[in-house]
Design a protein around this motif. Structure first.
Motif, PDB file in Angstrom:
ATOM      1  N   GLU A   1      -6.716 -35.270  48.217  1.00  0.00           N
ATOM      2  CA  GLU A   1      -6.844 -36.705  47.983  1.00  0.00           C
ATOM      3  C   GLU A   1      -5.695 -37.385  48.636  1.00  0.00           C
ATOM      4  OE1 GLU A   1      -7.330 -36.624  43.826  1.00  0.00           O
ATOM      5  OE2 GLU A   1      -9.702 -36.492  44.036  1.00  0.00           O
TER       6      GLU A   1
ATOM      7  N   GLU B   1      -6.120 -37.766  52.204  1.00  0.00           N
ATOM      8  CA  GLU B   1      -6.928 -38.460  52.587  1.00  0.00           C
ATOM      9  C   GLU B   1      -6.619 -39.786  52.544  1.00  0.00           C
ATOM     10  OE1 GLU B   1     -11.631 -39.521  51.100  1.00  0.00           O
ATOM     11  OE2 GLU B   1     -10.224 -38.663  49.743  1.00  0.00           O
TER      12      GLU B   1
ATOM     13  N   GLU C   1     -10.045 -40.734  56.073  1.00  0.00           N
ATOM     14  CA  GLU C   1     -11.483 -40.149  56.402  1.00  0.00           C
ATOM     15  C   GLU C   1     -11.695 -39.063  55.226  1.00  0.00           C
ATOM     16  OE1 GLU C   1     -11.909 -38.367  60.285  1.00  0.00           O
ATOM     17  OE2 GLU C   1     -10.386 -39.882  61.034  1.00  0.00           O
ATOM     18  N   GLU C   2     -13.033 -38.740  55.099  1.00  0.00           N
ATOM     19  CA  GLU C   2     -13.664 -37.628  54.184  1.00  0.00           C
ATOM     20  C   GLU C   2     -13.867 -36.425  55.075  1.00  0.00           C
ATOM     21  OE1 GLU C   2     -16.835 -38.595  51.735  1.00  0.00           O
ATOM     22  OE2 GLU C   2     -15.996 -40.035  50.794  1.00  0.00           O
TER      23      GLU C   2
ATOM     24  N   GLN D   1     -15.451 -32.235  55.287  1.00  0.00           N
ATOM     25  CA  GLN D   1     -16.134 -31.446  54.671  1.00  0.00           C
ATOM     26  C   GLN D   1     -15.675 -30.014  54.616  1.00  0.00           C
ATOM     27  OE1 GLN D   1     -18.701 -32.243  52.907  1.00  0.00           O
ATOM     28  NE2 GLN D   1     -18.304 -34.422  53.367  1.00  0.00           N
TER      29      GLN D   1
END
Length: 292
Positions: free
Chosen positions: A51, A54, A59-60, A62
């Protein structure tokens, strides 16, 4: 943010979310509450770090599914301590040093704390893990080492004394099963006399390690034609090296020990005894005048 820094941050951001999922996946399969809680705490730290990164990338990310599947499989096959320590090995250390260079530490205030968490705090949490199979590693070493030394020597001696894979297999099976029962019983009595918590489990781990080694080493004699005893002996000795390498690699990773030293020591002892037994087999056959 500079593109050079952004690339590094994205790399570590994805690493954090991947390891978070790995820890959670492994934790789900652990019955012991203390160990499960420890893994969940590490997963929580990984998510906090994710986090933070981020905020800078916007950006997220995966998880890398192939890595999640790989380490989850390793945990199932070799135990979660081995899988986790392999994941946090020297390769990751080099990766950390690449990402957390001095310029990045100056650029991102939180990076120093994340770096220390990765180096110190998470390692301390991992060291708290108490996997049952590693508590009995001494019993496994006893069974494996005795089987490699004693049984390798026996098969080498039988090979040129009997010169028949059928006879060698028969003698080997009788010797191996008897030795397994003897080793397990001796370990039980030793553990009980030392007032260990669970002597039955100590004996079981010793017996299983011994018996599995016996089965693997005798396999070439069982599957090859009767007169191919020389080839069977060669394959058996290669299996000895392979077993020593795999087992010592497992111990080195799971217990943070030196692989090279342990591998060298066990190899020299096992192959040395085999060579001596081989010579004894030839001498016995010659001087007793036995021809099978």
């Amino acid at each position: 943010m500079d593109q050079k820094f952004l690339k590094k941050v994205k790399l570590f951001q994805q690493k954090e979310i991947t390891e978070n999922e790995i820890y959670l996946n492994i934790a789900k399969k652990i019955k012991d509450e203390k160990n499960r809680t420890t893994l969940e705490k590490i997963a929580e730290e990984e998510m906090k770090h994710y986090e933070i990164w981020e905020k800078y990338t916007n950006e997220e990310m995966q998880p890398v599914k192939r890595e999640v599947l790989y380490y989850t499989f390793l945990a199932k096959l070799f135990g979660y301590t081995f899988a986790i320590k392999k994941m946090e090995n020297q390769e990751n250390q080099e990766e950390l040093e690449y990402i957390f260079d001095q310029e990045l530490l100056k650029e991102i205030p939180e990076a120093e704390k994340i770096y220390q968490d990765e180096l110190v705090h998470e390692k301390k949490l991992i060291d708290l893990l108490d996997e049952e199979r590693l508590r009995y590693i001494g019993s496994m070493v006893l069974g494996l080492n005795d089987a490699l030394v004693e049984f390798t020597g026996s098969l080498a001696g039988y090979s040129f004394a009997m010169q028949s894979n059928k006879l060698i297999s028969l003698a080997g099976l009788i010797t191996g099963i008897s030795a397994t029962l003897s080793m397990a019983t001796s370990e039980f009595l030793s553990a009980r006399s030392d007032e260990e918590e669970n002597p039955t489990k100590s004996a079981t781990y010793t017996g299983i390690a011994y018996l599995l080694t016996v089965v693997l080493l005798i396999m070439p004699y069982l599957v090859l034609p009767d007169q191919w005893y020389g080839i069977a002996l060669g394959i058996m000795l290669l299996l000895v090296i392979l077993i020593i390498a795999v087992f010592n690699y497992y111990i080195a990773v799971a217990k943070d020990l030196s692989f090279k030293q342990r591998f060298k020591e066990m190899s020299i002892i096992s192959l040395g005894v085999s060579a001596l037994s081989f010579i004894i087999g030839l001498l016995v056959k010659r001087f007793l005048g036995i021809d099978l």
